[in-house]
Design a protein around this motif. Structure first.
Motif, mmCIF file in Angstrom:
data_model
loop_
_atom_site.group_PDB
_atom_site.id
_atom_site.type_symbol
_atom_site.label_atom_id
_atom_site.label_comp_id
_atom_site.label_asym_id
_atom_site.label_seq_id
_atom_site.Cartn_x
_atom_site.Cartn_y
_atom_site.Cartn_z
ATOM 1 N N ALA A 297 0.877 -1.176 0.000
ATOM 2 C CA ALA A 297 0.000 0.000 0.000
ATOM 3 C C ALA A 297 0.911 1.222 0.000
ATOM 4 O O ALA A 297 2.100 1.120 0.325
ATOM 5 C CB ALA A 297 -0.917 -0.002 1.220
ATOM 6 N N ALA A 298 0.319 2.361 -0.368
ATOM 7 C CA ALA A 298 1.137 3.571 -0.511
ATOM 8 C C ALA A 298 1.651 4.056 0.838
ATOM 9 O O ALA A 298 0.896 4.149 1.803
ATOM 10 C CB ALA A 298 0.305 4.657 -1.178
ATOM 11 N N ALA A 318 8.600 -0.551 -1.996
ATOM 12 C CA ALA A 318 8.513 -1.438 -3.158
ATOM 13 C C ALA A 318 7.052 -1.602 -3.558
ATOM 14 O O ALA A 318 6.139 -1.318 -2.788
ATOM 15 C CB ALA A 318 9.120 -2.793 -2.823
ATOM 16 N N TYR A 319 6.857 -2.082 -4.788
ATOM 17 C CA TYR A 319 5.515 -2.266 -5.356
ATOM 18 C C TYR A 319 5.351 -3.754 -5.641
ATOM 19 O O TYR A 319 6.188 -4.347 -6.338
ATOM 20 C CB TYR A 319 5.462 -1.416 -6.622
ATOM 21 C CG TYR A 319 4.275 -1.561 -7.537
ATOM 22 C CD1 TYR A 319 2.969 -1.626 -7.049
ATOM 23 C CD2 TYR A 319 4.465 -1.571 -8.919
ATOM 24 C CE1 TYR A 319 1.897 -1.711 -7.934
ATOM 25 C CE2 TYR A 319 3.399 -1.649 -9.800
ATOM 26 C CZ TYR A 319 2.122 -1.726 -9.306
ATOM 27 O OH TYR A 319 1.052 -1.807 -10.163
ATOM 28 N N MET A 321 2.572 -7.394 -5.981
ATOM 29 C CA MET A 321 1.242 -7.869 -6.361
ATOM 30 C C MET A 321 1.249 -9.385 -6.404
ATOM 31 O O MET A 321 2.237 -9.995 -6.838
ATOM 32 C CB MET A 321 0.937 -7.312 -7.758
ATOM 33 C CG MET A 321 -0.447 -7.591 -8.228
ATOM 34 S SD MET A 321 -0.725 -6.761 -9.799
ATOM 35 C CE MET A 321 -2.494 -6.866 -9.842
ATOM 36 N N VAL A 343 7.482 4.261 -6.252
ATOM 37 C CA VAL A 343 7.730 2.892 -5.791
ATOM 38 C C VAL A 343 9.023 2.361 -6.393
ATOM 39 O O VAL A 343 9.271 1.156 -6.407
ATOM 40 C CB VAL A 343 6.539 1.957 -6.087
ATOM 41 C CG1 VAL A 343 5.342 2.349 -5.243
ATOM 42 C CG2 VAL A 343 6.176 1.966 -7.568
ATOM 43 N N ILE A 412 2.721 5.653 -8.653
ATOM 44 C CA ILE A 412 1.351 5.134 -8.791
ATOM 45 C C ILE A 412 0.409 6.317 -8.553
ATOM 46 O O ILE A 412 0.512 6.999 -7.527
ATOM 47 C CB ILE A 412 1.076 4.010 -7.766
ATOM 48 C CG1 ILE A 412 2.068 2.865 -7.970
ATOM 49 C CG2 ILE A 412 -0.355 3.503 -7.875
ATOM 50 C CD1 ILE A 412 1.962 1.749 -6.938
ATOM 51 N N ARG A 415 -6.072 3.892 -9.331
ATOM 52 C CA ARG A 415 -6.410 2.490 -9.517
ATOM 53 C C ARG A 415 -7.560 2.380 -10.507
ATOM 54 O O ARG A 415 -8.516 3.154 -10.424
ATOM 55 C CB ARG A 415 -6.832 1.926 -8.175
ATOM 56 C CG ARG A 415 -6.599 0.460 -8.059
ATOM 57 C CD ARG A 415 -7.106 -0.059 -6.755
ATOM 58 N NE ARG A 415 -6.361 0.461 -5.624
ATOM 59 C CZ ARG A 415 -6.917 0.767 -4.457
ATOM 60 N NH1 ARG A 415 -8.206 0.626 -4.269
ATOM 61 N NH2 ARG A 415 -6.174 1.230 -3.477
ATOM 62 N N ASN A 421 -8.151 -1.212 -0.728
ATOM 63 C CA ASN A 421 -6.843 -1.564 -0.152
ATOM 64 C C ASN A 421 -6.835 -1.065 1.291
ATOM 65 O O ASN A 421 -6.511 0.081 1.567
ATOM 66 C CB ASN A 421 -5.716 -0.919 -0.967
ATOM 67 C CG ASN A 421 -4.345 -1.412 -0.532
ATOM 68 O OD1 ASN A 421 -4.192 -1.987 0.557
ATOM 69 N ND2 ASN A 421 -3.344 -1.187 -1.360
ATOM 70 N N GLY A 424 -3.236 -2.534 3.108
ATOM 71 C CA GLY A 424 -2.490 -3.613 2.448
ATOM 72 C C GLY A 424 -3.350 -4.843 2.217
ATOM 73 O O GLY A 424 -3.040 -5.677 1.383
ATOM 74 N N LYS A 426 -6.447 -6.596 0.645
ATOM 75 C CA LYS A 426 -7.297 -6.246 -0.489
ATOM 76 C C LYS A 426 -8.671 -6.888 -0.331
ATOM 77 O O LYS A 426 -8.784 -8.062 0.003
ATOM 78 C CB LYS A 426 -6.666 -6.712 -1.812
ATOM 79 C CG LYS A 426 -5.199 -6.355 -1.976
ATOM 80 C CD LYS A 426 -4.932 -4.891 -1.882
ATOM 81 C CE LYS A 426 -3.496 -4.474 -2.001
ATOM 82 N NZ LYS A 426 -2.513 -5.174 -1.200
HETATM 83 P P1 AMP Z 1 -1.645 -7.772 -3.430
HETATM 84 O O1 AMP Z 1 -2.010 -8.665 -4.571
HETATM 85 O O2 AMP Z 1 -2.450 -7.997 -2.198
HETATM 86 O O3 AMP Z 1 -0.174 -7.782 -3.174
HETATM 87 O O4 AMP Z 1 -2.048 -6.294 -3.877
HETATM 88 C C1 AMP Z 1 -1.471 -5.700 -5.015
HETATM 89 C C2 AMP Z 1 -1.900 -4.267 -5.100
HETATM 90 O O5 AMP Z 1 -1.454 -3.531 -3.952
HETATM 91 C C3 AMP Z 1 -1.283 -3.531 -6.266
HETATM 92 O O6 AMP Z 1 -1.944 -3.811 -7.479
HETATM 93 C C4 AMP Z 1 -1.427 -2.087 -5.817
HETATM 94 O O7 AMP Z 1 -2.741 -1.628 -6.050
HETATM 95 C C5 AMP Z 1 -1.206 -2.176 -4.313
HETATM 96 N N1 AMP Z 1 0.188 -1.851 -3.939
HETATM 97 C C6 AMP Z 1 1.225 -2.685 -3.739
HETATM 98 N N2 AMP Z 1 2.340 -2.022 -3.384
HETATM 99 C C7 AMP Z 1 2.013 -0.712 -3.357
HETATM 100 C C8 AMP Z 1 2.714 0.492 -3.067
HETATM 101 N N3 AMP Z 1 4.000 0.491 -2.683
HETATM 102 N N4 AMP Z 1 2.041 1.663 -3.185
HETATM 103 C C9 AMP Z 1 0.744 1.689 -3.542
HETATM 104 N N5 AMP Z 1 0.018 0.595 -3.816
HETATM 105 C C10 AMP Z 1 0.632 -0.602 -3.728
#
Ligand code: AMP
Length: 622
Positions: A297-298, A318-319, A321, A343, A412, A415, A421, A424, A426
């Motif tokens: 999450a942000a 970090a980013y 998914m 990110v 980012i 969405r 979210n 963190g 979902k």
């Molecule tokens: P998950 O599959 O639960 O890991 O969620 C993935 C989603 O979390 C991504 O598609 C983003 O929307 C969000 N996300 C993950 N990392 C970040 C970050 N550093 N900043 C903002 N959103 C994030």
């Protein structure tokens, strides 16, 4: 064990979890792989032996390659080792232990689970759901003084699996459900190749070596904890300390005991850690974190700055998914610059920006973030419709919107997908709609995200009642809580005559908070006139509220939610009440008894109960 199991692959790039472990055991079998609070440590050699034990135990009850084992275990070393062992010979499906029975029934059926793995001797909704579907239950027995992650498995019936032995690179190691636009989550299958590639990407981004120790506080039913903390550490030959999960009051004790070189968390946890920094100055002086990582999450740039100043270590955002086996982009370590609010740069897969038509966009242009690389899943399981829209020209569409700058840093900006979210975690809003609509008094219901200072987003629901029906927010919240895990229960319910629609006549879920003017900072405007706390219990509770909410004044009739409270802070309040007043309030008390006065009445009621001994002051019956 067979020669195949013993062979090891030191010197080659491991492409299965078993190979990864055996090559590490061959290089440094005695070094520590897993630790846990209060438990002797587990070496790489012993971890490999335990993995081989799990392979043998599962194969002996007919579970083999391609079979799914749902795992519902508390966080900790057994969960980490069970995950690795199950992956080594079959497919693991870790599920959140907080789910309700109906949720477990759905997931077990959707997964077509061959077995359910749970803690021995603990009754749970997961077991009831497995019994309902005649799914065999395997029980995990560990001793509280045994080495971290060692256990025995019992249960199941002796038989032969269709395919026995060790899983290979293309086998699906892990399946996780991901919340989507529809009410039903999609299944993300991740192969050993995907997981090993992702673990390697994280090792490289963070320069992980055998000298590192990660303190894991993330849940091990989520990709972040499983890959960023556990598998990246094992890929590096490092140590991972598997805690029972995030608990802010214990975090500093673990820091002091294990001297980790890093930890990874979601922003809400970082915030809770910062909130306790002042009382833990001496521990912070003794820590030697090489870096701190944030993902899922942000992270607000102010929290990043505070963490860096507090711990004297760089914060790496970090980013990640699920579909990418976690990491997609990461801010780099020094000497390359970290850019707050971004990110970072592509950290494993290729990252690009795409327009709706499928063309890649130049630097600084906003569009959908797309990725491709060996860590990305091949496609959702049994879901051609979702795959048709999720992939374009070999790129996976993340559903996130953003842009790349001229240095390759990704920001980012929004969405495109309809998920909430919540710190963190979902959540698919349609899943909540469906449960709300099951209430006989509800005619229409739409769940949506509202901004929240701590969680980033929390859940609200707009509800239209059937003609002539009446229902309180509390009744509806309780109804939801019997069918959905706590984190999916809406924090706010707004009763309306009709649900507003956008220009096209459709409900605009992504902008409902704005349309209904539900802003985070508006909670303060609902303040009632300040009434000084009157009784000793009210005074004590008001003090605890002030501490937890970090505000200077609390009146007897102020509402917890209006002062910025949320479920995370409610947990902390319940903990502080337990510490200071030696009595246990139910978690929902912060919502059900929303004011200091109402909570004080609840406390008085518990204290005056005839059978309330000093050690047995529980409010569960309330
Ligand atoms: P998950 O599959 O639960 O890991 O969620 C993935 C989603 O979390 C991504 O598609 C983003 O929307 C969000 N996300 C993950 N990392 C970040 C970050 N550093 N900043 C903002 N959103 C994030």
């Amino acid at each position: 064990m067979t020669e195949r199991l013993r062979s090891g692959t030191a010197g080659t790039t491991p492409s299965s979890l078993y190979d990864l472990l055996s090559s590490r055991a061959a290089q440094g079998g005695r070094s520590i792989a897993i630790s846990a609070p209060g438990r002797p440590q587990l070496s790489y050699e012993k971890l490999l032996q335990q993995t081989e034990y799990v392979v043998g135990a599962l194969n002996s009850v007919g579970v083999g390659r391609g079979d799914r084992v749902a795992i519902v275990l508390p966080n900790g070393p057994e969960m980490a080792v069970a995950f690795i062992g199950v992956c080594a010979c079959s497919t693991s499906a870790p599920l959140n232990p907080g789910y309700r029975r109906s949720e477990f029934e759905y997931y077990l059926a959707d997964l077509n689970a061959k077995a359910l793995l749970v803690q021995a001797g603990v009754e749970s909704d997961a077991r009831l759901a497995a019994a309902e579907r005649s799914i065999p239950v395997l029980e995990l027995h560990a001793t509280s003084h045994g080495k971290a992650g060692l256990f025995r498995l019992t249960g199941g019936t002796t038989s032969h699996p269709r395919r026995s032995g060790i899983a290979e690179a293309q086998d699906v190691a892990l399946v996780l459900h991901t919340s989507g636009t529809t009410s039903k989550p999609k299944i993300v299958p991740l192969s050993h190749d995907n997981l090993c590639a992702s673990a390697r990407n994280i090792c490289e981004a963070l320069n992980l070596t055998e000298a590192d120790t990660c303190l894991n506080i993330m849940p091990l039913f989520h990709i972040h904890g499983l890959v960023a903390a556990v598998l990246s550490s094992l890929a590096a030959g490092a140590c991972v300390v598997c805690t029972p999960g995030f608990y802010a009051p214990q975090f500093y004790g673990w820091l002091d005991e294990y001297h980790p070189s890093w930890y990874t968390a979601v922003p809400t946890m970082h915030q809770a850690i910062l909130d306790r920094a002042e009382q833990n100055g001496a521990v912070i002086d003794r820590t030697s974190l090489r870096f701190i990582r944030s993902s899922s999450a942000a992270l607000a740039p102010s929290v990043m700055a505070d963490l860096e100043a507090t711990f004297g270590a760089p914060l790496i955002e970090a980013y990640g998914m699920t579909e990418a086996a976690h990491q997609m982009a990461s801010n780099p370590l020094a000497p390359r610059p970290r850019k707050p609010g971004t990110v970072g740069v592509a950290a494993g897969p290729e990252v690009a920006i795409m327009d709706e038509a499928g063309s890649l966009l130049p630097v600084d242009k906003r569009g959908e973030i797309v990725i491709r690389g060996p860590n990305v899943m091949v496609g959702y399981e049994n879901n051609p419709a979702a795959n048709a829209t999720a992939f374009t020209n070999g790129w996976f569409r993340t559903g996130d919107e953003g842009y790349l700058d001229s240095d390759g840093y990704l920001t980012i900006t929004g969405r495109l997908k309809e998920i909430i979210n919540r710190g963190g975690e979902k959540i698919a809003p349609r899943e909540i709609d469906e449960v709300l609509l099951e209430h006989p008094a509800v005619a229409q219901a739409v769940a949506f995200a509202i901004p929240d200072a701590r969680l980033g987003e929390d859940i609200a629901a707009a509800v239209v009642l059937q003609n002539g029906e009446s229902l309180s927010e509390k009744e509806l919240r309780h109804f939801t809580a019997t069918n959905l895990a706590d984190f999916k229960v809406p924090k706010r319910v707004v009763f309306l005559d009709e649900i507003p629609t956008g220009a096209t006549g459709k409900v605009q879920r992504l902008s409902l908070a704005e349309q209904l003017d539900l802003k985070d900072d508006q909670r303060g405007s609902q303040h009632v006139e300040l009434v000084e706390p009157r009784t000793a219990v009210e005074v004590k509770l008001a003090e605890l509220w002030k501490e937890v909410l970090k505000i200077d004044r609390v009146g007897a009739n102020d509402r917890f939610l209006d002062l910025g409270g949320d479920s995370m802070l409610a947990t902390r309040l319940v903990y502080r009440i337990r510490e200071e007043m030696r009595l246990e309030l139910p978690l929902l008390a912060a919502f059900d008894a929303p004011t200091v006065a109402a909570q004080a009445a609840l406390v008085e009621q518990i204290l005056s109960a005839p059978d309330a001994g000093p050690e047995d002051r529980h409010g569960r019956a309330l």
